[in-house]
Design a protein around this motif. Structure first.
Motif, short mmCIF file in Angstrom:
data_model
loop_
_atom_site.label_atom_id
_atom_site.label_comp_id
_atom_site.label_asym_id
_atom_site.label_seq_id
_atom_site.Cartn_x
_atom_site.Cartn_y
_atom_site.Cartn_z
N ALA A 67 88.69 104.41 -28.74
CA ALA A 67 89.54 104.43 -27.50
C ALA A 67 88.57 103.90 -26.64
N ARG A 68 89.43 103.24 -26.15
CA ARG A 68 89.39 102.00 -24.33
C ARG A 68 87.89 100.93 -25.41
N LEU A 69 87.82 100.52 -26.27
CA LEU A 69 86.96 99.29 -26.19
C LEU A 69 87.24 98.03 -25.62
N SER A 70 88.18 97.70 -25.68
CA SER A 70 88.86 96.34 -25.13
C SER A 70 88.41 96.36 -24.41
N VAL A 71 88.59 97.66 -23.34
CA VAL A 71 87.97 97.51 -21.46
C VAL A 71 86.67 97.73 -21.79
N ASP A 72 85.55 97.91 -22.57
CA ASP A 72 84.53 97.55 -22.36
C ASP A 72 84.09 96.03 -22.81
N ALA A 73 84.99 95.48 -23.62
CA ALA A 73 85.27 94.13 -24.09
C ALA A 73 85.35 93.05 -23.54
N TYR A 74 86.14 93.76 -22.48
CA TYR A 74 86.92 92.77 -20.89
C TYR A 74 85.89 92.76 -19.64
N ALA A 75 84.77 93.92 -20.04
CA ALA A 75 84.21 94.11 -19.04
C ALA A 75 82.90 92.59 -19.32
N ARG A 76 82.57 93.62 -20.89
CA ARG A 76 80.95 92.04 -21.55
C ARG A 76 82.06 90.83 -21.11
N CYS A 77 82.82 90.25 -20.93
CA CYS A 77 83.20 88.94 -21.38
C CYS A 77 82.70 88.49 -20.06
N VAL A 78 83.58 89.50 -18.15
CA VAL A 78 83.15 89.43 -17.10
C VAL A 78 81.71 89.12 -16.52
N GLY A 79 80.58 89.82 -17.41
CA GLY A 79 79.24 89.26 -17.24
C GLY A 79 78.79 88.07 -17.38
N VAL A 100 80.06 85.95 -14.60
CA VAL A 100 79.43 85.62 -13.69
C VAL A 100 78.13 84.78 -13.86
N GLU A 101 77.31 85.68 -15.25
CA GLU A 101 76.35 84.70 -15.77
C GLU A 101 76.59 83.27 -15.37
N ARG A 102 77.28 83.07 -16.33
CA ARG A 102 77.51 81.13 -16.20
C ARG A 102 78.23 80.37 -14.99
N GLY A 103 77.97 81.63 -14.70
CA GLY A 103 79.27 80.76 -12.75
C GLY A 103 80.53 80.06 -13.04
N ARG A 104 81.25 80.87 -14.33
CA ARG A 104 82.26 80.06 -14.17
C ARG A 104 83.68 80.37 -13.61
N PRO A 105 84.82 79.06 -13.20
CA PRO A 105 85.62 79.47 -12.05
C PRO A 105 86.53 80.05 -13.00
N GLU A 106 86.71 81.11 -14.12
CA GLU A 106 88.15 81.99 -14.49
C GLU A 106 87.52 81.84 -15.79
N LEU A 107 88.23 83.47 -15.92
CA LEU A 107 88.00 83.58 -17.20
C LEU A 107 89.80 84.12 -18.04
N THR A 108 90.23 83.53 -18.68
CA THR A 108 91.92 83.55 -19.71
C THR A 108 92.06 84.72 -20.33
N ALA A 109 92.94 85.43 -20.76
CA ALA A 109 92.37 86.92 -21.74
C ALA A 109 93.80 87.23 -22.37
N LEU A 148 91.83 85.46 -14.39
CA LEU A 148 90.70 86.61 -13.62
C LEU A 148 89.91 85.55 -13.16
N ALA A 149 90.33 85.10 -11.87
CA ALA A 149 89.77 84.35 -10.86
C ALA A 149 87.69 84.66 -10.32
N ASN A 150 86.05 84.12 -10.98
CA ASN A 150 85.00 84.44 -10.21
C ASN A 150 84.99 84.12 -8.83
N ARG A 151 84.88 85.58 -8.22
CA ARG A 151 84.76 85.48 -6.98
C ARG A 151 83.86 86.67 -7.06
N PHE A 152 83.06 87.07 -7.92
CA PHE A 152 81.67 88.27 -8.07
C PHE A 152 80.46 87.74 -8.31
N ASP A 153 79.71 88.49 -8.11
CA ASP A 153 78.01 88.30 -7.91
C ASP A 153 78.09 88.85 -8.74
N SER A 154 77.93 90.21 -9.40
CA SER A 154 77.62 90.45 -11.04
C SER A 154 78.82 91.30 -11.50
#
Length: 355
Positions: free
Chosen positions: A301-313, A316-325, A163-169
């Motif tokens: 169910a879908r607990l992993s979806v929350d985990a991915y959402a928090r990783c995206v957070g 964005v917070e650290r300003g890293r270029p990408e997330l590999t999963a 996931l490339a970091n192209r988000f502000d939040s």
């Protein structure tokens, strides 16, 4: 070039300095390699190539024996004994979407090719006549080109997800998803809000045996599901998985590291429902481990979806270029906006080694 056995050999000189520049993931830390090697039935060896005394590159290779039933590898021999057949897998077992070949800075492909051929010759000398060949697993296309050649079969395998970091939040990321996926993310976050979710870097409050049990059960369930469905290729080649169960001691050392965040999910009674690790580095973030309790045993169910959402957070917070999963759950991750990065495996039979 030198080849060392982390179980018995000291850390190569200059290794710590090289790691800061080229092999920043904690899986390359020599102390972790030692733990992994002692507790693996297919122990890794580390090949280090130098230029003018400094470390220029490295390969990590697991030595795998056919139908090996023991839990751990035999103790390193102190004297020569008849060689047992084995093959080498150039592979980072707990970071499978990333290559087990690294070079410092820009090394031209022609030089990479020459260095990999040298590695193969030295490995054959180190192992002896029992070495059947070398398999380079999960190489990006550039390195795959250097490892390839005549009589070296290559094939594209399951890609890794990026996931490339192209988000502000996080909300910006959610807004980019399809409406049904946006709803699923919000529902998963609402469910997680009712749980005890704890995250931190360098955690010392965790029971690594509890984590390892959940992670190994998760892996076994995923492997069994792949066989039942007949869709083995969609589960990152788990039917050819030569890795050992994740050792408790390895996880205990990993989650204590300052660059590793561990997030745990527990219910009101304290039952561990799921957890993941997240590695932070200037080049990007990576989520190498995820495990959750199945629904039939009280999982959510879908607990992993929350985990991915928090990783995206975190991304964005650290300003890293990408997330590999990783290389599994490709459809889910595609729905969450992840792209894929091509990975290639190259097989080198004994008669071709070094050529």
């Amino acid at each position: 070039m030198e080849i060392v056995d982390p179980r018995v050999d000291p850390e190569p000189s200059g290794w710590a300095k090289f790691r800061k520049r080229a092999a920043t993931a904690p899986m390359w830390d020599y102390s972790l390699l030692r733990v992994e090697a002692w507790l693996s039935r297919n122990p890794p060896v580390l090949a280090v190539v130098r230029e003018g005394g400094r470390v220029l590159g490295a390969c990590l290779a697991m030595l795998c024996g056919p139908a090996r039933g023991q839990a751990f590898a035999p103790h390193p021999p102190r004297r020569w004994r008849p060689p047992a057949p084995c093959w080498a897998e150039v592979y980072l077992p707990w970071f499978s979407g990333h290559p087990a070949v690294v070079f410092r800075g820009h090394v031209p492909e022609a030089q990479q090719r020459a260095l990999l051929r040298l590695f193969e010759r030295r490995l054959a000398e180190h192992v002896g006549v029992g070495l059947l060949g070398v398999v380079y697993r999960a190489l990006p296309t550039g390195l795959a080109g250097a490892a390839s050649g005549p009589r070296r079969p290559r094939r594209e395998i399951d890609p890794t997800t990026v996931l490339a970091n192209r988000f502000d939040s996080v909300e910006d990321w959610i807004a980019a998803l399809r409406p049904p996926v946006r709803q699923a993310v919000r529902e998963s976050r609402a469910v997680a809000a009712e749980l005890d979710v704890t995250a931190g870097a360098g955690r010392t409050d965790l029971d690594a045996a509890e984590l390892a049990a959940l992670l190994n059960e998760h892996r076994a369930r995923q492997d069994a599901r792949a066989w039942r469905s007949g869709q083995r290729a969609r589960v990152a080649g788990l039917h050819l998985d030569t890795r050992s169960p994740v050792p408790t001691a390895y996880l205990d050392a990993l989650v204590r590291r300052p660059e590793v965040t561990t997030r745990t999910y527990r219910n009101g009674t304290g039952t561990l429902l799921g957890f993941h690790t997240l590695i932070d580095g200037e080049g990007g973030m990576a989520m190498p481990h995820w495990a959750a309790l199945p629904a039939e045993r009280g999982g959510v169910a879908r607990l992993s979806v929350d985990a991915y959402a928090r990783c995206v957070g975190n991304l964005v917070e650290r300003g890293r270029p990408e997330l590999t999963a990783g290389r599994t759950l490709l459809d889910l991750k595609a729905a969450l906006g992840f792209d894929t990065r091509t990975l290639v495996s190259v097989a080198v039979p004994r008669p071709v080694l070094g050529r």
